[in-house]
Write an enzyme that holds these catalytic residues in place. Structure first.
Site: not given
Ligand code: EPZ
Length: 417
Positions: A22-23, A93, A117, A122, A305, A397
């Protein structure tokens, strides 16, 4: 509304194929905006999130649709709008990943802020920091992010936190920028590596993906490309955890097992017999399982995840285990539901302390997010009696026909509604 009913205590056995990631699929679909001409993606999972991305691409003016059971065809040449509306972005998202490609292609983009979310606030500050380093002007306007530039220029910057979609958004923008971009503290997830590979097929010059330092030399234009999406490492981990919680013996196929290493290592530490080859993995339980300490972290650490799924398993393992969530600040929504099923879990800060119980009890439970619902289904597989998982739209999803796959391994599971 659909719900899933599980009669527990069946031992899972057999072989099952993993669907496409998916991702990865979502990021590659966003990247198709960058290219002139058609993009054809194979092994795309039939999921609500993929439908949402197709709908968003069509709203931008692209021709985007299924061209086979698991194949999508996207032609970004006809894109006429650089605005991703709230009504579409709020559904998913990952839609925010169109920001970088639209900016690179049109010099401007207006995308609804995705907002928080169930699993956390996030923020998107790192995405914006990255695009600013490439010369973009950023404006927040009534819930929308507006970015514009007369010319994207390569630059060097470092993320403050490792962010997967942030890294992908900036990689896509930098691929059409003038000059070289260096991203430090980049996310190293397999989905970042696969995006770099796909951008390469489109004609981009990206190196270092998979490490924390990525170099992108901008090019004048990109073309549509064809690509086979890799297997979903989180679905794979979920199916192996299902084997563990039912003390079963399951082989998964069509998965690059090198993307699963930290999950396989944890399952080995649990005491399961775990084998793996280039495109398969097998888990068999033939003795008592051990309690564990699990701490989630960015790749190559243990994936957040897969946190709810391993917690479900540990709720049934004699002894004391601790699961610490370090990536998202609010990803324990499944704990009260596990407690309803008789799990012995205490939360303190970012840690869940578990004492394994002999047997979970079937109960009606509520899914709160995608991976929490996977954890609830696993708990239901091990529980005595029936578990009814409500709000299964969460699971649709990210998991394609999960109940059919589990049934093919011997689970007593059905969908109602
Ligand atoms: C990706 O989300 C995945 N989604 C998520 O999978 C997964 O949990 C996550 O990476 C972590 O592995 C997709 O690829 C579509 P991050 P992403 O930015 O990129 C903080 C699932 O279940 N952060 O790596 O949105 C954030 O709050 C989903 O399939 C900031 O502070 O996650 C978090 O604490 C859920 N500022 C950390 O970084 C930013 O601008 C990691 O989030 C961006 C992120």
């Amino acid at each position: 509304m659909d719900r899933i009913v599980i009669r527990g205590e069946a031992r899972l056995e057999g072989e099952v194929q993993v669907s496409g990631s998916k991702n990865s699929a979502l990021a590659l679909m966003a990247a198709s905006i960058l290219g002139q001409g058609e993009t054809r993606l194979r092994n795309v999972p039939r999921l609500r999130d993929v439908e949402a991305m197709l709908e968003l691409l069509r709203a931008l003016g692209a021709k985007a649709d299924w061209s086979g059971a698991h194949q999508v065809c996207i032609d970004g040449s006809t894109i006429s709008s650089a605005e991703a509306p709230y009504d579409l972005v709020r559904k998913m998202r990952a839609s925010f990943m169109v920001l970088g490609p639209l900016l690179a292609r049109f010099g401007t983009a207006r995308v609804s802020e995705p907002g928080g979310c169930a699993i956390g606030v996030r923020p998107i500050d790192q995405h914006l920091k990255g695009l600013e380093a490439l010369g973009a002007k950023i404006r927040l306007d009534h819930g929308y992010v507006e970015v514009s530039t007369t010319e994207l220029r390569g630059g060097r910057f470092a993320f403050d936190v490792s962010t997967v979609n942030g890294t992908q958004n900036v990689m896509m923008a930098a691929s059409l920028a003038d000059g070289e971009t260096i991203i430090e503290n980049a996310a190293q997830e397999p989905e970042v590596v696969e995006l770099a590979e796909f951008l390469g097929r489109m004609g981009a010059d990206v190196s270092g993906a998979g490490s924390d330092r990525i170099r992108i030399r901008g090019v004048a234009s990109l073309r549509g490309a064809a690509h086979q999406v890799s297997g979903d490492r989180i679905e794979a981990g979920t199916l192996l955890a299902a084997a563990a919680i039912t003390r079963g013996d399951v082989t998964i196929r069509q998965i690059d097992s090198s993307t699963l290493e930290s999950t396989l290592d944890k399952l080995r530490e649990l005491g399961a017999v775990v084998e793996a080859g280039p495109d398969w993995a097998r888990l068999k339980v033939d003795g008592p399982l051990q309690p564990l300490q699990v701490v989630t972290a960015p790749f190559p650490g243990y994936p957040t995840d897969m946190q709810a799924q391993i917690m479900a398993v540990l709720a049934t393992v004699e002894g004391s285990s601790v699961v610490t969530e370090r990536v998202f600040e609010n990803r324990f929504m499944h704990v009260p539901e596990f407690q309803r099923m008789g799990a012995d879990i205490t939360l303190s800060g970012r840690a869940a302390h578990l004492r394994g119980v002999d047997r979970l009890m079937g109960a009606p439970v509520m899914a709160t997010d995608l991976r929490a619902s996977a954890g609830l289904i696993l708990a239901g597989l091990a529980a005595r009696g029936d578990t009814i998982v409500n709000r299964v739209y969460h699971i649709d999803r990210g998991y394609e026909r999960i109940e059919e796959k589990l049934r093919s391994l011997g689970a007593e599971i059905r969908r109602e509604g």
